[in-house]
Design a protein around this motif. Sequence first.
Motif: not given
Length: 481
Positions: A163, A181, A183-184, A186, A189, A220, A223
């Motif tokens: 990240s 950040h 990690d779901q 990703n 990203d 984010e 997300k």
Amino acid sequence: GLLLIQLTAAIPGLHPPSCGKSSDAATCKQPTGGQMSFLLTGFALMIIGAGGIRPCNLAFGVDQFNPNTESGRRGINSFFNWYFFTRGVQRMISVTLIVYIQANVSWSIGLAIPAILMLISCALFFGGTKMYVIVKASGSPVTSLIQVFVVSIKKRNLKYLDSNSLFNYIPKKSINKPLPHTDQFNWLDRAAILTPADKINSEDGSPENPWNLCSLQQVEEAKCVVRVLPIWVSGIIYYLAIAQQGTYAIFQANQADRRMGNTKFQVPAATYGVFLMLSLTAFIPVYDRVLVPFLRRLTGKEGGITILQRLGVGVLISVLSMLVSGVVEEQRRRIALTRPTLGMSDRNRGEISSMSAFWLVPQFVLAGLAEVFGAVGQVEFYYKQFPENMRSVAGALNYCGIAAGSYLSTALIQLVHRTTEGAPTGNWLPEDLNKGRLDYYYYLVGGLGVLNFGYFLWCSSGYRYKKAKDEVVQPEVKGSA
């Protein structure tokens, strides 16, 4: 819009002449094109007004609290409860007093009252303008969301190490809190991978082309929205169950004994929906002032329980309301078929069962309790989990869920009509409920609710609440909210 609708009743030229005692469509004069256009214009203005008010009023109200203080955070939690409390009181007044005036006194007066109240509301709202905390808009949050998806697709073949290598930029005027950040999801990203082809503005550090490079903060925020959507889907089935108490439950009341004790007075079938609103308005203060403080001491959580736990309780109670509705309908129908009836119902739709319509009260009460946990919880969930600049979108999402539940209810009813018409049990949902099996339909909706609860648990198990970087609660400041 309310004024135009009121004028259709007040001015003779804006509505067809009265049919008198006749209800025959052949003898009643139909509205002219001009009269219908005037009425539809009033409805259109009301829709536009509601589209501006409903998604925004809750977000605007919560903006008046300071989320960085303990009292402000608790005030926000209480605000959602009391918002629905006042809405429940308003709904009760609307379906009782206002409807009574319209039906028994005058349609002109009955329609004028809401218009006058709305005018007073406007005066109060604009009169308090100098007192409000007004958060200024900063760009289009929807555009930012679309950019993340577009750029992540463009850069789908790129890889990154960690990240720390992702492009991070937060505009100075942004009202959104910085997000760490996660990690779901990703795959999103990739939108923040900085390549040699990407150029950065030297003045403020923003990307020159936001359709080629997004910031980690944007990713984010996207997300947050993606995480909410599966939970929103579960809300559609929840609202499907609640919708039944405003449709077929009224038909149940119409074919049940609606007399008040030994008197001749009959409670109108549509009035039984008041028990849902009574349950909602009566339990919200208990929940907010008694249950939440008690649970807060047990769990240490600010809201007593988490928002998802509150939603789960609402889903379960909605299932229970369907099961109780099925049991009550089974008894109403059995009594109608095995015992003397009380004559024909309105418009000769079927014999009236001698079972008291007050046996319907438990299912309405359960539906009201389901709204205390489910409906209020959903509004709070969307508001808190969406980025700060998407709070109005979050409010609109809740109403979209209600609409989707209503459309699904219509589709399910049509499907049941088609599939049961030739079945040995006959059509489950005919006009005469005594000839159908409405109880089976309730059990079907309840079964869907059980499956929905399992789906909700699956979604909740992997859900991660939005949490800002270095989130702290500031000490109290005298006079702050």
